[in-house]
Structures are given as structure tokens and as C-alpha cells.
Design a protein around this motif. Sequence first.
Motif, PDB file in Angstrom:
ATOM      1  N   GLU A   1       0.834  -1.207   0.000  1.00  0.00           N
ATOM      2  CA  GLU A   1       0.000   0.000   0.000  1.00  0.00           C
ATOM      3  C   GLU A   1       0.871   1.260   0.000  1.00  0.00           C
ATOM      4  O   GLU A   1       0.614   2.220  -0.729  1.00  0.00           O
ATOM      5  CB  GLU A   1      -0.918  -0.013   1.239  1.00  0.00           C
ATOM      6  CG  GLU A   1      -1.892  -1.188   1.218  1.00  0.00           C
ATOM      7  CD  GLU A   1      -2.578  -1.454   2.562  1.00  0.00           C
ATOM      8  OE1 GLU A   1      -3.549  -2.224   2.563  1.00  0.00           O
ATOM      9  OE2 GLU A   1      -2.160  -0.918   3.598  1.00  0.00           O
ATOM     10  N   VAL A   2       1.909   1.216   0.815  1.00  0.00           N
ATOM     11  CA  VAL A   2       2.747   2.412   0.985  1.00  0.00           C
ATOM     12  C   VAL A   2       3.540   2.718  -0.282  1.00  0.00           C
ATOM     13  O   VAL A   2       3.793   3.889  -0.597  1.00  0.00           O
ATOM     14  CB  VAL A   2       3.654   2.223   2.223  1.00  0.00           C
ATOM     15  CG1 VAL A   2       4.713   3.319   2.292  1.00  0.00           C
ATOM     16  CG2 VAL A   2       2.800   2.218   3.494  1.00  0.00           C
ATOM     17  N   THR A   3       3.896   1.690  -1.028  1.00  0.00           N
ATOM     18  CA  THR A   3       4.600   1.913  -2.291  1.00  0.00           C
ATOM     19  C   THR A   3       3.737   2.764  -3.219  1.00  0.00           C
ATOM     20  O   THR A   3       4.213   3.697  -3.866  1.00  0.00           O
ATOM     21  CB  THR A   3       4.918   0.555  -2.959  1.00  0.00           C
ATOM     22  OG1 THR A   3       5.716  -0.193  -2.045  1.00  0.00           O
ATOM     23  CG2 THR A   3       5.664   0.732  -4.261  1.00  0.00           C
ATOM     24  N   TYR A   4       2.450   2.445  -3.219  1.00  0.00           N
ATOM     25  CA  TYR A   4       1.528   3.235  -4.038  1.00  0.00           C
ATOM     26  C   TYR A   4       1.367   4.653  -3.478  1.00  0.00           C
ATOM     27  O   TYR A   4       1.331   5.631  -4.231  1.00  0.00           O
ATOM     28  CB  TYR A   4       0.181   2.505  -4.129  1.00  0.00           C
ATOM     29  CG  TYR A   4      -0.904   3.358  -4.697  1.00  0.00           C
ATOM     30  CD1 TYR A   4      -0.939   3.645  -6.055  1.00  0.00           C
ATOM     31  CD2 TYR A   4      -1.864   3.930  -3.868  1.00  0.00           C
ATOM     32  CE1 TYR A   4      -1.911   4.473  -6.572  1.00  0.00           C
ATOM     33  CE2 TYR A   4      -2.856   4.752  -4.380  1.00  0.00           C
ATOM     34  CZ  TYR A   4      -2.873   5.024  -5.733  1.00  0.00           C
ATOM     35  OH  TYR A   4      -3.837   5.851  -6.243  1.00  0.00           O
ATOM     36  N   HIS A   5       1.287   4.756  -2.141  1.00  0.00           N
ATOM     37  CA  HIS A   5       1.161   6.107  -1.542  1.00  0.00           C
ATOM     38  C   HIS A   5       2.328   6.994  -1.986  1.00  0.00           C
ATOM     39  O   HIS A   5       2.148   8.152  -2.357  1.00  0.00           O
ATOM     40  CB  HIS A   5       1.187   6.049  -0.012  1.00  0.00           C
ATOM     41  CG  HIS A   5       0.054   5.276   0.599  1.00  0.00           C
ATOM     42  ND1 HIS A   5      -0.027   5.007   1.945  1.00  0.00           N
ATOM     43  CD2 HIS A   5      -1.061   4.719   0.062  1.00  0.00           C
ATOM     44  CE1 HIS A   5      -1.114   4.306   2.198  1.00  0.00           C
ATOM     45  NE2 HIS A   5      -1.766   4.115   1.069  1.00  0.00           N
ATOM     46  N   LEU A   6       3.528   6.402  -1.929  1.00  0.00           N
ATOM     47  CA  LEU A   6       4.719   7.195  -2.256  1.00  0.00           C
ATOM     48  C   LEU A   6       4.733   7.596  -3.735  1.00  0.00           C
ATOM     49  O   LEU A   6       5.077   8.726  -4.073  1.00  0.00           O
ATOM     50  CB  LEU A   6       6.000   6.425  -1.894  1.00  0.00           C
ATOM     51  CG  LEU A   6       7.312   7.128  -2.257  1.00  0.00           C
ATOM     52  CD1 LEU A   6       7.420   8.498  -1.568  1.00  0.00           C
ATOM     53  CD2 LEU A   6       8.521   6.270  -1.881  1.00  0.00           C
ATOM     54  N   GLU A   7       4.339   6.679  -4.592  1.00  0.00           N
ATOM     55  CA  GLU A   7       4.297   7.032  -6.022  1.00  0.00           C
ATOM     56  C   GLU A   7       3.425   8.263  -6.242  1.00  0.00           C
ATOM     57  O   GLU A   7       3.748   9.167  -6.988  1.00  0.00           O
ATOM     58  CB  GLU A   7       3.678   5.882  -6.825  1.00  0.00           C
ATOM     59  CG  GLU A   7       4.688   4.871  -7.305  1.00  0.00           C
ATOM     60  CD  GLU A   7       4.007   3.686  -7.963  1.00  0.00           C
ATOM     61  OE1 GLU A   7       2.953   3.871  -8.614  1.00  0.00           O
ATOM     62  OE2 GLU A   7       4.520   2.561  -7.789  1.00  0.00           O
ATOM     63  N   ARG A   8       2.287   8.260  -5.562  1.00  0.00           N
ATOM     64  CA  ARG A   8       1.339   9.345  -5.752  1.00  0.00           C
ATOM     65  C   ARG A   8       1.847  10.654  -5.139  1.00  0.00           C
ATOM     66  O   ARG A   8       1.772  11.707  -5.769  1.00  0.00           O
ATOM     67  CB  ARG A   8      -0.004   8.961  -5.126  1.00  0.00           C
ATOM     68  CG  ARG A   8      -1.119   9.898  -5.479  1.00  0.00           C
ATOM     69  CD  ARG A   8      -2.429   9.428  -4.889  1.00  0.00           C
ATOM     70  NE  ARG A   8      -2.620   9.900  -3.544  1.00  0.00           N
ATOM     71  CZ  ARG A   8      -3.115  11.092  -3.232  1.00  0.00           C
ATOM     72  NH1 ARG A   8      -3.482  11.911  -4.175  1.00  0.00           N
ATOM     73  NH2 ARG A   8      -3.243  11.457  -1.989  1.00  0.00           N
ATOM     74  N   THR A   9       2.366  10.588  -3.904  1.00  0.00           N
ATOM     75  CA  THR A   9       2.792  11.847  -3.272  1.00  0.00           C
ATOM     76  C   THR A   9       4.038  12.409  -3.971  1.00  0.00           C
ATOM     77  O   THR A   9       4.185  13.625  -4.073  1.00  0.00           O
ATOM     78  CB  THR A   9       3.063  11.684  -1.767  1.00  0.00           C
ATOM     79  OG1 THR A   9       3.943  10.586  -1.536  1.00  0.00           O
ATOM     80  CG2 THR A   9       1.773  11.455  -1.018  1.00  0.00           C
ATOM     81  N   MET A  10       4.887  11.511  -4.481  1.00  0.00           N
ATOM     82  CA  MET A  10       6.068  11.976  -5.199  1.00  0.00           C
ATOM     83  C   MET A  10       5.627  12.779  -6.433  1.00  0.00           C
ATOM     84  O   MET A  10       6.098  13.881  -6.667  1.00  0.00           O
ATOM     85  CB  MET A  10       6.859  10.743  -5.642  1.00  0.00           C
ATOM     86  CG  MET A  10       8.333  10.898  -5.610  1.00  0.00           C
ATOM     87  SD  MET A  10       9.181   9.298  -5.426  1.00  0.00           S
ATOM     88  CE  MET A  10       8.583   8.364  -6.778  1.00  0.00           C
ATOM     89  N   ASP A  11       4.701  12.196  -7.190  1.00  0.00           N
ATOM     90  CA  ASP A  11       4.194  12.885  -8.389  1.00  0.00           C
ATOM     91  C   ASP A  11       3.556  14.220  -8.026  1.00  0.00           C
ATOM     92  O   ASP A  11       3.710  15.206  -8.742  1.00  0.00           O
ATOM     93  CB  ASP A  11       3.117  12.029  -9.078  1.00  0.00           C
ATOM     94  CG  ASP A  11       3.731  10.912  -9.894  1.00  0.00           C
ATOM     95  OD1 ASP A  11       4.969  10.899 -10.032  1.00  0.00           O
ATOM     96  OD2 ASP A  11       2.972  10.037 -10.369  1.00  0.00           O
ATOM     97  N   THR A  12       2.817  14.229  -6.935  1.00  0.00           N
ATOM     98  CA  THR A  12       2.117  15.463  -6.561  1.00  0.00           C
ATOM     99  C   THR A  12       3.102  16.538  -6.110  1.00  0.00           C
ATOM    100  O   THR A  12       2.961  17.716  -6.478  1.00  0.00           O
ATOM    101  CB  THR A  12       1.080  15.186  -5.454  1.00  0.00           C
ATOM    102  OG1 THR A  12       0.302  14.067  -5.841  1.00  0.00           O
ATOM    103  CG2 THR A  12       0.172  16.381  -5.237  1.00  0.00           C
ATOM    104  N   VAL A  13       4.101  16.134  -5.317  1.00  0.00           N
ATOM    105  CA  VAL A  13       5.097  17.122  -4.862  1.00  0.00           C
ATOM    106  C   VAL A  13       5.854  17.686  -6.065  1.00  0.00           C
ATOM    107  O   VAL A  13       6.077  18.902  -6.163  1.00  0.00           O
ATOM    108  CB  VAL A  13       6.050  16.479  -3.823  1.00  0.00           C
ATOM    109  CG1 VAL A  13       7.278  17.357  -3.596  1.00  0.00           C
ATOM    110  CG2 VAL A  13       5.317  16.242  -2.506  1.00  0.00           C
ATOM    111  N   ILE A  14       6.205  16.818  -7.004  1.00  0.00           N
ATOM    112  CA  ILE A  14       6.908  17.304  -8.201  1.00  0.00           C
ATOM    113  C   ILE A  14       5.984  18.211  -9.024  1.00  0.00           C
ATOM    114  O   ILE A  14       6.368  19.301  -9.439  1.00  0.00           O
ATOM    115  CB  ILE A  14       7.417  16.116  -9.053  1.00  0.00           C
ATOM    116  CG1 ILE A  14       8.531  15.387  -8.303  1.00  0.00           C
ATOM    117  CG2 ILE A  14       7.906  16.587 -10.421  1.00  0.00           C
ATOM    118  CD1 ILE A  14       8.937  14.053  -8.919  1.00  0.00           C
ATOM    119  N   GLY A  15       4.762  17.751  -9.219  1.00  0.00           N
ATOM    120  CA  GLY A  15       3.818  18.515 -10.044  1.00  0.00           C
ATOM    121  C   GLY A  15       3.541  19.901  -9.471  1.00  0.00           C
ATOM    122  O   GLY A  15       3.523  20.897 -10.202  1.00  0.00           O
TER     123      GLY A  15
END
Lengths: 251, 330
Positions: free
Chosen positions: A131-145
Motif C-alpha cells: 500500500e505504501v509503495t503506491y502512496h509514495l508514487e502518488r505523493t512523489m508525483d504530486t510534490v513534483i507537479g
Amino acid sequence: MSDPLFEFLCRMGDNTLVLGHRVSEWCGVAPVLEEDIALANTALDLIGQTTLWLNLAGEVEGKGRDADALAFRRDVWDFRNVLLVEQPNGDFGQTMMRQFLFDVWHKGYLTALQDSKHDQIAAVAEKSLKEVTYHLERTMDTVIGLGDGTEESHNRMQKALDKLYPYVGELFVRDDVDDAMIAAGIAPDPAALRADFDAVLDAVLREATLTKPESDFAHKGGKSGQRHSEHLGHMLAQMQWLQRTYPDATW
Amino acid sequence: MYAQMIKSTGKGVKSLDEMEPDERAFQERINAGGKIEPKDWMPDGYRKTLIRQIGQHAHSEIVGQLPEGNWITRAPTLERKAILLAKVQDEAGHGLYLYCAAETLGVSRDQLTRDLLSGKMKYSSIFNYPTLTWADMGAVGWLVDGAAIMNQVPLQRTSYGPYARAMVRICKEESFHQRQGFDIMMKMANGTEAQRKMAQDALNRFWYPSLMMFGPSDENSVHSAQSMAWKIKMNSNDELRQKFVDQTVPQAEYLGLTVPDEHLKWNEDRGSYEFSEPDWDEFFDVLQGNGPCSVDRMEARNKAWDEGRWVREGLLAHAEKKRARKMAAE
């Protein structure tokens, strides 16, 4: 010090409980519908992980307390979450930055925890890691975006980072509980995970065009329970209210 | 029922002989139980009525997150909190499918959102009522989702393909929601004295607003007649309301709760309950924006949208930068 294994499990469960609660405060008011769904999903995962950690903590303690008893009937000084997760949501950028910083640590920690000699802990870590792997993928994209978005979104994300970075250091503090867990082969040395954390953080911040604060000053006191922020008490007042007001009821 | 008082052409239903060939073929296809798909020819009135109906349904799902979201942070156990979160997440998902279904009719989600936020488009009256105790989470699932299902199950057979398909998925989740609501009510009704009091109070406050969800009698409504001819409305409001009462009263009895209607009585000959009509003046007040929470709900939605603007703009700007960089590299 009470049983270090119990302390350790409370730390894991309280982190996910408090952060899951914070994220659930976003219900229905996110910037777009997809974010409403994603935030609810993250909160759900974290609450699910909480149930696993705190039930295990209750078993280890052996006093008949389950996850609900621990979540809803302890006061602030018994909570063992890091200060980062109890910080208020702020704007969406602050919520995402908090989640991102936590996710990077969480993923690294859970990855190491899969090798725990304690089978149940290794199993919870393995399940949570997916679950956390997916959380990180999403927050990483959002922080970059948002960091590399408009001037306003950039400034807001920089402000969020400046505000939250002083809470990062506590994630890597090693104390007596950690010593006991390391000695028993149950959990990794948190300090040893810092280099990998920094590598991910630096790469993401570079892409997000954000600047890491120069000072490594770290607030502490959540993980040990010695000094939480003022925010946690208000959260518990709301979260625990029904259980406290109607102690004889089952729900 | 999450769509109320949907206006159609207002002109009355044409007979097949009065129709132009396109329209006649369209109506015959509907009469034969066929589905209309986005690229098929359809009368302008059909398209506009469906946009109103699906849009109102979608808005109801979105605003409907708020009264339940009100209790997520106070849910009494981790399991209840998780179930409630999952339910509210489902509702956001329903909103998403419905906006997608509406988009196939040529209206954007942004446009529909603007119409909700400006007050031009409505959402179901029920979400303008407050949730005051934990038992309200039970009552909303049991009564509000129960009433919604009454309407949505037949809509799985509605003539517009994307709407019918969205409804199939939504109905599966709604029936789970209703069961979890009833489960909360059982716990409360069989709990301590305070819990029983909360359960009865929730039923007292949600009974008539739930009956209002079906809308006033539409037996003589030209709008409803047209919508029924197009099979975008499958049953009359009174028919669905009766069905809801007949289903719900025995459940209330099972819970040991009293339906707040002194005229409620089983009619042996009819094989159904006689019951009091809700206060329709209150219903129209709520539709006019005078519900107990109408102002709060619209403020909450507007605030979320306004405060989210920088996020939407930021992510869009980033996506454009990325595309430009990619093009420059190629």
C-alpha cells in the motif's frame, strides 16, 4: 521503560492512526474529485494498518486491550507517533508534503522490517509495504507537479517543506526501544535508513525545483511520548469523544 | 432518489404518428427495450433532460459526502471509521462515473461543477439535513441509501446506455451501504439507553425527509410522463414512495423503533401501508435553498473548489511544462 516490543508496536500503530485520522479530515473537500478518492484511499490503508499494529500491541501487552482500546482510551502522553504526523493539514500542499516525507521514510522502514525475526511483524510490514509503495508514487508525483507548477504552487510547496522539514529528523532518532528491537532482530536501526531517505528526497526536490532547508534541526518528543505538540490533544478530543462519553456502549 | 423535480420538455408526450422519422425510430427503439448510445441520434429534449437528471444525481453524490464526512473523525471504532470512509469514497466514485456518463452527452464536468456551485443546478434535498449523532450514520445508510436504491435499481434498465451501466455498478455498492447502515441501527437499537434514544431520534428526524426524496406526487406531471416515455424515469414518485414505506416499516419494527407517523396503518385490502405525506412546504423551502444546512453545504463546496484552484492550476501547468519539454527533446 515498559516492554520495548509493546512500545515499538505502538509507535508503528500510532503513526498510522494519527496520520490516517489527519488524512480523513479531508473527506469531501479536496481540490478535485480524484483527490477525494485518493485521500480516502490513503486514510483507509492507514487505518487498516493501525488495526493490525495495535491489535498486535494489545496481544503483546497481554492486558486484554485491543486496537480500539488503545486508539480510543489512551491519553496524549501514551501516544508514540512522531510529531510530523500530528501536524495539522494546512493547505493541500502541506498535507501532501507531510504525506510525502512520511511515505519516503515509511517505505524504507517497512522494506527493512520485512526481514524481522518476528513473523507477525514481518507479515504486517509486507502487507503494508504494498500500500505504501503506491502512496509514495502518488505523493512523489504530486510534490513534483506542484513544486514545478505555477509560481503560486511552487511557493506554497516550498513553504510546506520549510515548515515540515524540522519534523523529519525525529524519524531517524535511535533510542533505547530501537536498541532493544535491533538486538532482538525485530526492527532495523532507524539511523541507518537516513542516507537512502536523503537520496530519494534530494532527487524529488530537485525535480520539484524545491530547496531543502539548510538547517537539520529536528523537533523531538513524539516517538518517545515525552512532549507531543498541542495539536494531538485536540485530535484525540474529537476522535475519542464517543468512546469517552459513552464508555458502556458497544458500537 | 437523488434526482428530484427534473424538468423535461414540458410539452407532453407525442404519439409515434406525430414524430419525424428520426424521432420515431428513436422512440420505437426505446419501446422495444433497446439502448441509446452516445453517438446515436437523440432528440434535444432527451439529451437536455438526461443532463439535468444525471448531473443532479452526480451533484448529490458529491454534496452527499459532507453529512457523512461530518462523522468520520468521530467514528467510535477503527472498523466503523474504515467502513464510513469506504462508503464516502464510494460516493465520490459514483459522482465520477455519473459525471463521465453526463460527459458522453456533451457537457463537461467543469461546466456541471460551475452550475452546482452557482446554485443553477440542484442536488437532492436530503443532503440539506444535519447529521447530529452517530445513529444518523445508521439512519442515512438505512433510510437515505434505502430510498436511493428504490429508484436506482429500476434505472439499471434505463434507455441511455452509459447511465444504465453506471447504475449497475452504483447499485451494488449502494446495497452494501444500506446494509451497513442497518447494522449500525441494530447496534444502536440494541445498545444502551442513550444509544436507543439516539436511534429513535435519528428515525424521527430522517423519516419524512427520506419520504421527500421521491418528490411530490407526479401523477399529472407532463415532465414525468415524457421522462417515462423515454424510459429515463421508470416508476412514478408515489409508487416508489409506497414501496419504500412497505419495505421500511417492518424493518423499523424489527429494530423496536417507532415510525413517527400516528396515521401509519396496514391496509389489508391494498396489501400496503397507509401513511402521512411529508410536509411539502418544507420540501419546497429546502429546494429553494432554505434547508437546515443548505447554506453550509454550498459554502463548503465553494470553499473546497476555491481553495483547490491553485492545486488544479499547478498540476495543469506542470503537465504542460512536461509536454513542452518532451516535444523540445524530440
